[in-house]
Enzyme design. Structure first.
Site, PDB file in Angstrom:
ATOM      1  N   ARG A 102       0.786  -1.122  -0.149  1.00 44.92           N
ATOM      2  CA  ARG A 102      -0.025  -0.066   0.037  1.00 44.92           C
ATOM      3  C   ARG A 102       0.906   1.373  -0.005  1.00 44.92           C
ATOM      4  NH1 ARG A 102      -3.321   1.517  -2.595  1.00 44.92           N
ATOM      5  NH2 ARG A 102      -4.195  -0.616  -2.482  1.00 44.92           N
ATOM      6  N   LYS A 137       3.042  24.332  -1.268  1.00 38.95           N
ATOM      7  CA  LYS A 137       1.654  23.767  -1.302  1.00 38.95           C
ATOM      8  C   LYS A 137       1.465  22.293  -1.572  1.00 38.95           C
ATOM      9  CE  LYS A 137      -0.308  28.183  -2.852  1.00 38.95           C
ATOM     10  NZ  LYS A 137      -1.127  28.941  -3.915  1.00 38.95           N
ATOM     11  N   LYS A 169       7.013  37.571   1.444  1.00 40.32           N
ATOM     12  CA  LYS A 169       5.534  37.660   0.631  1.00 40.32           C
ATOM     13  C   LYS A 169       4.639  38.976   1.236  1.00 40.32           C
ATOM     14  CE  LYS A 169       3.356  34.137  -0.635  1.00 40.32           C
ATOM     15  NZ  LYS A 169       3.679  34.309  -1.883  1.00 40.32           N
ATOM     16  N   GLU A 202       8.201  39.260  -2.964  1.00 46.66           N
ATOM     17  CA  GLU A 202       6.941  39.350  -3.946  1.00 46.66           C
ATOM     18  C   GLU A 202       6.874  40.854  -4.185  1.00 46.66           C
ATOM     19  OE1 GLU A 202       2.629  38.971  -2.546  1.00 46.66           O
ATOM     20  OE2 GLU A 202       3.365  36.810  -2.824  1.00 46.66           O
ATOM     21  N   ASP A 224       3.590  38.772  -8.552  1.00 48.20           N
ATOM     22  CA  ASP A 224       2.278  38.044  -8.095  1.00 48.20           C
ATOM     23  C   ASP A 224       1.158  38.625  -8.715  1.00 48.20           C
ATOM     24  OD1 ASP A 224       1.182  36.081  -6.647  1.00 48.20           O
ATOM     25  OD2 ASP A 224       0.461  37.478  -5.493  1.00 48.20           O
TER      26      ASP A 224
END
Length: 285
Positions: A102, A137, A169, A202, A224
């Site tokens: 698995r 992410k 950021k 950013e 961005d």
């Protein structure tokens, strides 16, 4: 990115924790009906198409579970596969094969999906100087696998985590009191702590690009949610002063147009957070 040794430690942790989670005090289904001395052979069957990834990881899993298992590799990580292909055979203790099954499948299905999507983006960028980057992410606990899959698919890894690169950021900038303050405080922090970390900042508009350039010492500027025209202007303004990166909802339909604006990198969270697992199975032969 982190060192090879650090990366391997992450993989070791993933394997140990996944086996702990899945096996616990024993695979009682196998223990109940398969003799301890029984041996067998199984094949990794592809039931989909795309880029295979995770074969090298599967070998590490089998080695962890039972070093006496033997693997015959037929297809390598990064190769294109189609329905009906056999990626490898594994042979040895039947109980051991089932104990590892698995984790091997879960990892390879996820990694192959990411590698496939990354390869699609890389293909869309052919003929440009732009490279595709992943992001943070990722699925908690298996980041190393997902970033490995991006590399297998032909992409590049961004920072691995919060500790191996500085990224200022919008929230960092706002909390710090502005771009200039954020950069200067960061440079002082790196000096005080004797850390050698690259700084990415950013920018939300061209004025912020100008302010970043005035402060100096930045490795890369993240553009961005800029549109195409703003991106072209930003790239021209930045020139060779530092590297450029585009991000913010860029997809298959827009990625090439952004690349043609001249940015060095395009980052996409979709490489790791929006994929559908490749259909694979481990079948006894």
């Amino acid at each position: 990115m982190i060192t090879k040794d650090q990366f391997q430690k992450e993989l070791d942790l993933i394997i140990a924790n996944a086996i702990r989670e899945d096996v616990g005090d024993g695979d009682h289904s196998s223990l109940a009906c398969i003799p301890e001395t029984a041996t067998g052979k199984a094949k990794l069957l592809v039931k989909d198409e795309g880029v295979i990834a995770g074969i090298a990881f599967a070998k590490q899993v089998f080695e962890y579970v039972d070093s006496d298992l033997t693997i015959e590799t037929l297809i390598l990580d990064g190769e294109e596969v189609k329905h009906g292909d056999i990626a490898f055979y594994v042979e040895g203790s039947s109980q051991s094969i089932l104990k590892a099954e698995r984790l091997v499948l879960n990892a390879m299905q996820r990694m192959s999906a990411i590698a496939t999507k990354t390869k699609q983006y890389v293909t869309l960028l052919e003929g440009t100087q732009t490279k595709i980057l992943d992001t943070r992410k990722t699925t908690p606990g298996i980041r190393a696998l997902e970033k490995w899959a991006v590399k297998i698919g032909g992409g590049e890894n961004h920072r691995f985590a919060l500790y191996d690169m500085i990224m200022l950021k919008d929230n960092h900038i706002d909390f710090a009191g502005g771009i200039t303050k954020a950069i200067l405080k960061t440079q002082q922090y790196l000096s005080d702590t004797k850390r050698d970390l690259k700084i990415i900042v950013e920018a939300r508009n061209l004025n912020e690009v100008e302010e970043i350039l005035e402060t100096k010492g930045v490795y890369r500027i993240l553009l961005d949610n800029f549109d195409y025209e703003e991106t072209k202007k930003a790239v021209a303004l930045i020139g060779n002063q530092c590297l450029t990166e585009s991000s913010g909802g860029i997809n298959e339909s827009t990625i090439r147009e952004y690349a043609l604006c001249g940015v060095n990198y395009i980052s996409s969270g979709a490489l790791t957070h929006s994929v559908h697992n490749m259909d694979l199975s481990l079948k006894a032969v």
